[in-house]
Design an enzyme around this catalytic site. Structure first.
Site, PDB file in Angstrom:
ATOM      1  N   LYS A  45     -39.871  16.532  20.262  1.00 13.15           N
ATOM      2  CA  LYS A  45     -38.452  16.608  20.574  1.00 13.15           C
ATOM      3  C   LYS A  45     -37.607  16.009  19.445  1.00 13.15           C
ATOM      4  O   LYS A  45     -36.406  16.187  19.403  1.00 13.15           O
ATOM      5  CB  LYS A  45     -38.152  15.783  21.856  1.00 13.15           C
ATOM      6  N   GLY A  46     -38.266  15.278  18.551  1.00 14.68           N
ATOM      7  CA  GLY A  46     -37.555  14.451  17.577  1.00 14.68           C
ATOM      8  C   GLY A  46     -36.594  15.188  16.672  1.00 14.68           C
ATOM      9  O   GLY A  46     -35.620  14.614  16.187  1.00 14.68           O
ATOM     10  N   GLU A 101     -38.841  18.801  10.739  1.00 18.87           N
ATOM     11  CA  GLU A 101     -39.414  17.585  11.329  1.00 18.87           C
ATOM     12  C   GLU A 101     -38.381  16.462  11.301  1.00 18.87           C
ATOM     13  O   GLU A 101     -37.517  16.432  10.432  1.00 18.87           O
ATOM     14  CB  GLU A 101     -40.622  17.137  10.477  1.00 18.87           C
ATOM     15  N   ASP A 102     -38.509  15.512  12.233  1.00 17.70           N
ATOM     16  CA  ASP A 102     -37.619  14.359  12.210  1.00 17.70           C
ATOM     17  C   ASP A 102     -38.012  13.375  11.101  1.00 17.70           C
ATOM     18  O   ASP A 102     -37.189  12.949  10.313  1.00 17.70           O
ATOM     19  CB  ASP A 102     -37.588  13.643  13.586  1.00 17.70           C
ATOM     20  N   ASP A 105     -44.346  10.337   8.626  1.00 14.12           N
ATOM     21  CA  ASP A 105     -44.832   8.954   8.651  1.00 14.12           C
ATOM     22  C   ASP A 105     -46.220   8.932   7.993  1.00 14.12           C
ATOM     23  O   ASP A 105     -46.325   8.919   6.774  1.00 14.12           O
ATOM     24  CB  ASP A 105     -44.843   8.501  10.117  1.00 14.12           C
ATOM     25  N   LYS A 133     -40.996   8.334   5.316  1.00 15.82           N
ATOM     26  CA  LYS A 133     -41.404   6.930   5.254  1.00 15.82           C
ATOM     27  C   LYS A 133     -42.676   6.854   4.401  1.00 15.82           C
ATOM     28  O   LYS A 133     -43.787   6.740   4.921  1.00 15.82           O
ATOM     29  CB  LYS A 133     -41.686   6.438   6.677  1.00 15.82           C
ATOM     30  N   PHE A 154     -39.425   0.562  12.198  1.00 12.96           N
ATOM     31  CA  PHE A 154     -39.406   1.545  13.272  1.00 12.96           C
ATOM     32  C   PHE A 154     -37.988   2.052  13.474  1.00 12.96           C
ATOM     33  O   PHE A 154     -37.066   1.292  13.735  1.00 12.96           O
ATOM     34  CB  PHE A 154     -40.006   1.015  14.581  1.00 12.96           C
ATOM     35  N   ASP A 161     -37.128   8.541  18.813  1.00 13.73           N
ATOM     36  CA  ASP A 161     -37.177   7.721  20.021  1.00 13.73           C
ATOM     37  C   ASP A 161     -38.079   6.509  19.881  1.00 13.73           C
ATOM     38  O   ASP A 161     -38.947   6.437  19.014  1.00 13.73           O
ATOM     39  CB  ASP A 161     -37.732   8.561  21.187  1.00 13.73           C
ATOM     40  N   ARG A 167     -32.799   8.625  21.611  1.00 15.32           N
ATOM     41  CA  ARG A 167     -32.710   9.894  20.879  1.00 15.32           C
ATOM     42  C   ARG A 167     -31.265  10.330  20.667  1.00 15.32           C
ATOM     43  O   ARG A 167     -30.923  10.946  19.674  1.00 15.32           O
ATOM     44  CB  ARG A 167     -33.446  11.008  21.631  1.00 15.32           C
TER      45      ARG A 167
END
Ligand code: IMP
Ligand code: MG
Length: 178
Positions: A45-46, A101-102, A105, A133, A154, A161, A167
């Site tokens: 959902k990001g 993509e959000d 990582d 990141k 974070f 989220d 969000r």
């Protein structure tokens, strides 16, 4: 409104929107042939807020699709094993694909998705990530379009989220103790 668990705002709304517009302009310029079929795939959902703002500013015909993945393990410590939960509705064969993509990582999600989609014989596959990141990378993957590099903290907001919260914040923030 800054929630009690938010440490500080990392990227404010105005800066986000300016960068999203720049990314959309680059994508518009990179896909000049309006006859080619462009499919922009948001990873649920990001990516939803970024995806909605980005696609509305790409000035050419495109189709939107969504994929949902789940990584085994808990939300803040991914095991690196990824599972497909929702697939695209239409085929991507022969089409130009952009994965949205959000955040990248460890890179595990992107590696899995890029391999999955490339196996379906699209014309091309590119990746557009709002955040990167790099300090946490375990798999050698990178985005073709990146919004911002972020520190090893974070991050929440603008789609990202913590336990499904935050969000809907219009900015990107660092979580306390994150
Ligand atoms: P990767 O597979 O380790 O690259 O992780 C990608 C996914 O983990 C992202 O799509 C996010 O859903 C989640 N994620 C990674 N870092 C963060 C963060 O700082 N905040 C919120 N979600 C994150
Ligand atoms: Mg998440």
């Amino acid at each position: 409104m800054v929630d009690g668990e938010i440490d500080y705002i990392l990227i404010d709304e105005k800066t986000l929107q300016k960068r999203v517009k720049e990314l959309a302009q680059k994508i518009t310029a990179d896909y000049p042939d309006e006859e080619s079929e462009l499919v922009v795939i948001g990873i649920l959902k990001g990516s939803v807020y970024f995806f909605a703002d980005l696609t509305r500013q790409i000035e050419r015909p495109l189709k939107v699709e969504f994929i949902a993945v789940s990584s085994y393990g808990n939300s803040s410590c991914s095991s690196g094993e990824v599972r497909l939960v929702k697939d695209t509705d239409e085929t991507i064969r022969g089409k130009d694909v952009i994965i949205v993509e959000d955040i990248i990582d460890t890179g595990a999600t992107l590696k899995y998705l890029a391999a999955l989609l490339k196996a379906r014989s699209p014309r091309s596959v590119k990746v557009c990530a709002l955040l990167d990141k790099p300090a946490r990378r375990q798999v050698a993957v990178s985005a073709d379009y990146t919004g911002f590099e972020v520190p090893d903290k974070f991050i929440v907001g603008y789609g990202l989220d913590y336990a499904q919260k935050y969000r809907n914040l219009p900015y990107v923030a660092v979580l306390k103790n994150g």
